[in-house]
Design an enzyme around this catalytic site. Sequence first.
Site, mmCIF file in Angstrom:
data_model
loop_
_atom_site.group_PDB
_atom_site.id
_atom_site.type_symbol
_atom_site.label_atom_id
_atom_site.label_comp_id
_atom_site.label_asym_id
_atom_site.label_seq_id
_atom_site.Cartn_x
_atom_site.Cartn_y
_atom_site.Cartn_z
ATOM 1 N N TRP A 79 22.451 6.992 -66.542
ATOM 2 C CA TRP A 79 22.407 7.608 -65.793
ATOM 3 C C TRP A 79 21.342 8.416 -65.762
ATOM 4 O O TRP A 79 21.437 8.741 -64.249
ATOM 5 C CB TRP A 79 23.390 8.785 -66.974
ATOM 6 C CG TRP A 79 23.556 10.072 -66.166
ATOM 7 C CD1 TRP A 79 24.532 10.675 -65.584
ATOM 8 C CD2 TRP A 79 22.499 11.404 -65.929
ATOM 9 N NE1 TRP A 79 24.406 11.801 -65.197
ATOM 10 C CE2 TRP A 79 23.033 12.481 -65.484
ATOM 11 C CE3 TRP A 79 21.235 11.525 -66.418
ATOM 12 C CZ2 TRP A 79 22.963 13.295 -65.250
ATOM 13 C CZ3 TRP A 79 20.191 12.491 -66.570
ATOM 14 C CH2 TRP A 79 21.002 13.398 -65.493
ATOM 15 N N HIS A 80 20.332 8.104 -66.507
ATOM 16 C CA HIS A 80 18.397 8.632 -65.773
ATOM 17 C C HIS A 80 18.761 7.953 -64.219
ATOM 18 O O HIS A 80 17.423 8.496 -63.688
ATOM 19 C CB HIS A 80 18.063 8.126 -66.335
ATOM 20 C CG HIS A 80 18.058 9.208 -67.798
ATOM 21 N ND1 HIS A 80 18.341 9.205 -68.809
ATOM 22 C CD2 HIS A 80 17.613 11.005 -67.558
ATOM 23 C CE1 HIS A 80 18.787 10.686 -69.921
ATOM 24 N NE2 HIS A 80 17.986 11.960 -68.650
ATOM 25 N N GLY A 81 18.963 6.495 -64.624
ATOM 26 C CA GLY A 81 18.529 5.927 -63.427
ATOM 27 C C GLY A 81 19.065 3.812 -62.931
ATOM 28 O O GLY A 81 19.158 4.103 -63.836
ATOM 29 N N PHE A 115 17.595 11.829 -60.259
ATOM 30 C CA PHE A 115 18.387 11.092 -61.398
ATOM 31 C C PHE A 115 20.063 11.960 -60.780
ATOM 32 O O PHE A 115 20.544 12.235 -61.503
ATOM 33 C CB PHE A 115 18.574 12.117 -62.570
ATOM 34 C CG PHE A 115 17.154 11.403 -63.439
ATOM 35 C CD1 PHE A 115 16.650 9.896 -62.573
ATOM 36 C CD2 PHE A 115 16.175 12.434 -63.705
ATOM 37 C CE1 PHE A 115 15.453 9.829 -63.471
ATOM 38 C CE2 PHE A 115 14.833 11.437 -64.815
ATOM 39 C CZ PHE A 115 14.768 10.218 -64.083
#
Lengths: 290, 477
Positions: B325-327, B477
């Site tokens: 999800w962060h990247g 993000f």
Amino acid sequence: MTKFIIVIAKILLTILILLVLLDWTYTTVYLHSSNRGKVENVFNSKAENYDVVILGSSRANNHFVPELFEKKGLKTFNYGMSGAHLFEASLLLKLMAERNYKIKTVILEADLGLCNEKESEMIAAKFLPYIHHSEIIKNHFSSQENFNELYYIPFYRYVDFDALIGFREMYNTATSKPTNILDHLGYHPLINKKQGNMKNDIRALKPIRNKYYEEIKQICQQNNYKLITVMTPMCANVKGLDYFEKANQIYPEIHNLENVVQGDQYFSSCGHLNDAGARMFTKIVIEKFF
Amino acid sequence: MFFNSLIFAIFLPIVFLLYWFVFSKTKSTQNAFLVVVSYYFYSCWDWRFLFLLLFSTLLCYYTGIKIEKSIGERERKFWFWLSVVFNLGFLAIFKYYNFFAFSFSEALNNIGIQSSPLLLDVILPVGISFYTFHGLSYVIDIYYKRIQSEKDVIDYALFVSYFPLLVAGPIERATHLLPQVKLKRSFDFEKAKEGVYQIIWGLVKKVVIADTCATYANSIFDNYTSMNSLSLILGAVYFAFQIYGDFSGYSDMALGMSKLFGLDLLRNFNYPYFSRDIAEFWRRWHISLSSWFRDYLYIPLGGSRGSKLKQVRNVFIIFVVSGFWHGANWTFLAWGFINAMYFLPSLLLGTNRNNMETAELHWNFNSIKVFFSILATFSITCLAWIFFRAKSIHTAFDYISTIFTNGNFASQFLQNQRYSYELLWLILAFVLVEWNSRYKIEPISGKFSWLKMALCLLTIIALGTYSDYKEFIYFQF
């Protein structure tokens, strides 16, 4: 809501008081220091006598060895500053003149710096603590874009240039933490050979009729300082070496010494001589002018 | 327009005054005004992405109503999946497409099939991961009949795009924020004052802790090959405080300014570096995301029910997805995987709910154990942060291996013209302040609040890092 507005007003007042107090504290500390850098050294000094004063950027700071001038009996100090433009060289000379410095000869390194009239933030910031204590500094900065903020908003200059004159520098100044900037009579030798990239591309640089160089000439004339302007060496592998000729076309009085030291073994990086190269260059300068 | 910018310092008071003095007549005028202001705030980044936000809002609003009104299960499912596919589709295109295309092409090249990836020339719309998750939670909750759909489009638009939480969360739930949005807000002095304190403490975390740590951490990570063991350890510690100060500072400011408008947002951080085990850390770090994944992924997968093997699978899925999800980078996947590995022992031993209360230290033997548990948890967290911060997995491994093999613990002079150890005093002071206020939301309120606030302001002005400005990390993000 009234109570809340009072809270906000109190916060704003606290901020204002803090800004004024911090400004006063930082400025006071800088006003009492003269041993951490060249700017404060000049600002907090009285009349000095010099046979030779050297001004310019790192290409002055790393290229002129005062020790060799001194051997000739010439009292010398290298006021070249890494990163400085002619904006700062001019201001420093104005401050020297204001303090009645008796200088026989000013050697100015004016080559790559001729192409712009911008300030160099990392050096210009060092003058800012004194902006309220010197008309010369105030006037010199008055044409800068953010002058009003720097001059009228308390503490703004210390926030804007926090890495240069912020808390850390103020603390080091207050505790008299030593630096090596004034060692070797201002000369900073580059010891390593061929550390940097031995090529350079200066085709994008275009010399102009520079306002601050004109100022320096005028100050020297008014104060009877003999001005010797030089262009200092670069390594052989430079694209756009005709820059020096173009500069000479605008200012024929500038001595083009760009190619008097040759061989990569004398350079630390393409634009900077190492200590051996600097000594060779200084000897050439002394022989030529003294 | 960043929360710590000068322009925002002008924007916020204007919005505050207009909200309470011009648009405070009814709930509708309050909400409509906040929606307009939020859209303006979002358009300051790139007005073109406003259409994406609008589309996402209208899609979830419409499908939410359709799901509720559907007669048959097939129709309900159709509208539900339509919303999920579109929302995740946008996220996939903007955030993950290039990563997958590049990785796929690389994999083909590795097995001898020459290919060049077909990459999209797009930039990631700021906040897309956050508002997509707002919308998704809303639609999922309606689908599972936990809530009713929102009929007022303005109220719903405010829930999704409310400017304090729009670009970096906290990720709100319809069950929490929508009921507040449905009521007219009256000015509450105590709440507003608390909000101001929280904003000020958030600023301390961002400009004093995070941005200062960033200059050191960047110098160390960018030149890690020439760093010794001590500098590399310090680099990881500095980054740990940078990301904490940056993100929790942002969250504090978001929560604080929302209180100025009479709305409470979900708490996002609860002193995570005082956790005694990794399970506790994840109950205290980025709480709104962790709980989102718990409620909408972990529990539907079976959660801690079923066989141990299934539980382990669920833990790995939730952590890896959370990392992703962060990247779109293998480093984030590795970070998630490492955290799953950390979590595994407590899951298998059934100790993951051992430390539910806030840690205490007294002069007794048990406190020594608590102290070293906190230190150990922080250390392994720092180790995982190296993967989060490093440019590649190879770099992260290289960084860690140098820590253990270099063996030189002398202080080093960094590229930012500072000694590597210099910042430890500031961090120590920050840790002490946080420890003493760990039962509160921020350390300013309570006794001597004016003095504490003045000290915070002094710290922000005198010790903040301004010339080397850093954006909020979580905006990417």
